[in-house]
Design a protein around this motif. Sequence first.
Motif, PDB file in Angstrom:
ATOM      1  N   THR A 122      13.148  -4.176   5.985  1.00 56.10           N
ATOM      2  CA  THR A 122      12.223  -4.885   6.856  1.00 56.10           C
ATOM      3  C   THR A 122      11.007  -5.321   6.062  1.00 56.10           C
ATOM      4  O   THR A 122      10.336  -4.498   5.437  1.00 56.10           O
ATOM      5  N   PHE A 123      10.709  -6.613   6.082  1.00 57.38           N
ATOM      6  CA  PHE A 123       9.538  -7.133   5.404  1.00 57.38           C
ATOM      7  C   PHE A 123       8.325  -6.837   6.266  1.00 57.38           C
ATOM      8  O   PHE A 123       8.351  -7.031   7.474  1.00 57.38           O
ATOM      9  N   GLY A 124       7.256  -6.340   5.634  1.00 56.22           N
ATOM     10  CA  GLY A 124       6.046  -6.110   6.402  1.00 56.22           C
ATOM     11  C   GLY A 124       5.133  -5.089   5.768  1.00 56.22           C
ATOM     12  O   GLY A 124       5.305  -4.693   4.618  1.00 56.22           O
ATOM     13  N   GLY A 125       4.154  -4.697   6.570  1.00 60.13           N
ATOM     14  CA  GLY A 125       3.134  -3.773   6.106  1.00 60.13           C
ATOM     15  C   GLY A 125       3.385  -2.369   6.587  1.00 60.13           C
ATOM     16  O   GLY A 125       3.711  -2.136   7.757  1.00 60.13           O
ATOM     17  N   LEU A 126       3.238  -1.442   5.681  1.00 57.84           N
ATOM     18  CA  LEU A 126       3.386  -0.028   5.988  1.00 57.84           C
ATOM     19  C   LEU A 126       1.981   0.553   6.143  1.00 57.84           C
ATOM     20  O   LEU A 126       1.178   0.501   5.215  1.00 57.84           O
ATOM     21  N   MET A 127       1.675   1.061   7.328  1.00 53.57           N
ATOM     22  CA  MET A 127       0.346   1.597   7.601  1.00 53.57           C
ATOM     23  C   MET A 127       0.165   2.945   6.902  1.00 53.57           C
ATOM     24  O   MET A 127       1.052   3.793   6.962  1.00 53.57           O
ATOM     25  N   LEU A 128      -0.975   3.104   6.272  1.00 50.05           N
ATOM     26  CA  LEU A 128      -1.331   4.414   5.716  1.00 50.05           C
ATOM     27  C   LEU A 128      -1.883   5.258   6.853  1.00 50.05           C
ATOM     28  O   LEU A 128      -2.737   4.805   7.613  1.00 50.05           O
ATOM     29  N   ASP A 129      -1.393   6.495   6.984  1.00 51.61           N
ATOM     30  CA  ASP A 129      -1.866   7.327   8.083  1.00 51.61           C
ATOM     31  C   ASP A 129      -3.155   8.062   7.718  1.00 51.61           C
ATOM     32  O   ASP A 129      -3.607   8.053   6.580  1.00 51.61           O
ATOM     33  N   VAL A 130      -3.739   8.704   8.696  1.00 45.56           N
ATOM     34  CA  VAL A 130      -5.014   9.409   8.531  1.00 45.56           C
ATOM     35  C   VAL A 130      -4.898  10.499   7.472  1.00 45.56           C
ATOM     36  O   VAL A 130      -5.833  10.731   6.702  1.00 45.56           O
ATOM     37  N   ASP A 131      -3.761  11.182   7.397  1.00 45.18           N
ATOM     38  CA  ASP A 131      -3.574  12.248   6.409  1.00 45.18           C
ATOM     39  C   ASP A 131      -3.732  11.745   4.976  1.00 45.18           C
ATOM     40  O   ASP A 131      -4.172  12.484   4.099  1.00 45.18           O
ATOM     41  N   PHE A 132      -3.359  10.505   4.737  1.00 44.54           N
ATOM     42  CA  PHE A 132      -3.486   9.950   3.393  1.00 44.54           C
ATOM     43  C   PHE A 132      -4.942  10.001   2.928  1.00 44.54           C
ATOM     44  O   PHE A 132      -5.232  10.320   1.783  1.00 44.54           O
ATOM     45  N   TRP A 133      -5.871   9.704   3.825  1.00 41.01           N
ATOM     46  CA  TRP A 133      -7.294   9.652   3.470  1.00 41.01           C
ATOM     47  C   TRP A 133      -7.907  11.043   3.340  1.00 41.01           C
ATOM     48  O   TRP A 133      -9.069  11.183   2.988  1.00 41.01           O
ATOM     49  N   GLN A 134      -7.094  12.078   3.583  1.00 43.73           N
ATOM     50  CA  GLN A 134      -7.524  13.455   3.377  1.00 43.73           C
ATOM     51  C   GLN A 134      -6.802  14.066   2.177  1.00 43.73           C
ATOM     52  O   GLN A 134      -6.777  15.275   2.014  1.00 43.73           O
ATOM     53  N   GLY A 135      -6.194  13.199   1.349  1.00 43.33           N
ATOM     54  CA  GLY A 135      -5.538  13.667   0.138  1.00 43.33           C
ATOM     55  C   GLY A 135      -4.025  13.687   0.204  1.00 43.33           C
ATOM     56  O   GLY A 135      -3.367  14.111  -0.737  1.00 43.33           O
ATOM     57  N   GLY A 136      -3.444  13.234   1.312  1.00 45.71           N
ATOM     58  CA  GLY A 136      -1.989  13.220   1.461  1.00 45.71           C
ATOM     59  C   GLY A 136      -1.325  12.154   0.602  1.00 45.71           C
ATOM     60  O   GLY A 136      -1.990  11.397  -0.104  1.00 45.71           O
ATOM     61  N   THR A 137      -0.013  12.100   0.677  1.00 52.25           N
ATOM     62  CA  THR A 137       0.729  11.110  -0.105  1.00 52.25           C
ATOM     63  C   THR A 137       1.163   9.954   0.789  1.00 52.25           C
ATOM     64  O   THR A 137       1.331  10.117   2.001  1.00 52.25           O
ATOM     65  N   ALA A 138       1.342   8.800   0.178  1.00 56.01           N
ATOM     66  CA  ALA A 138       1.772   7.608   0.900  1.00 56.01           C
ATOM     67  C   ALA A 138       3.280   7.458   0.782  1.00 56.01           C
ATOM     68  O   ALA A 138       3.871   7.801  -0.244  1.00 56.01           O
TER      69      ALA A 138
END
Length: 168
Positions: A122-138
């Motif tokens: 699927t072509f498109g954008g993958l949203m980064l979740d809130v956990d990513f901004w707390q040091g999580g992985t994408a």
Amino acid sequence: QKPLALVVPSPRRWLASAYQAAHGEALEAAVASDADEIDGASVFLADFLRSFAESDIDALVLMENPGEAPASEDQLSWYDPVINTAKHYRWQIGVLDPAPIAPLSLGDTIDFCIAPSLGAGTFGGLMLDVDFWQGGTALPLGKGQFRYAVIPLSANPETVLQQLARLR
């Protein structure tokens, strides 16, 4: 030159937000899903979008409430005034739905979708979740996919900078 995208509420969301602002209460569910009401909101939104005709916009992104993206081509046709305006200006058309998975099969009308997860291919954008901004992985990107990020107000600035560096 990097592409410029204009993100606006979808006609369905625009209708509900306008009603909430005018009356101080939520729009009734029956009205919020009424084809004529949504089509009417789409006409007003299309008229508003014409003011961006000379803005060198490359893509129009319609932001939905979670899980409220059109579920069929018939429901998507309620957005025709907006879609026709975008196509006239040769803007790509995307749908952003923060529901758990990409909302639409792309078909001929929608060029891309943005969601927390996308099906394979699927072509498109993958949203980064809130956990990513707390040091999580994408999640890894597939072919033809890009990242879409909204940095939470509560995010630690140092962690944000570290995470942005990881993405690069």
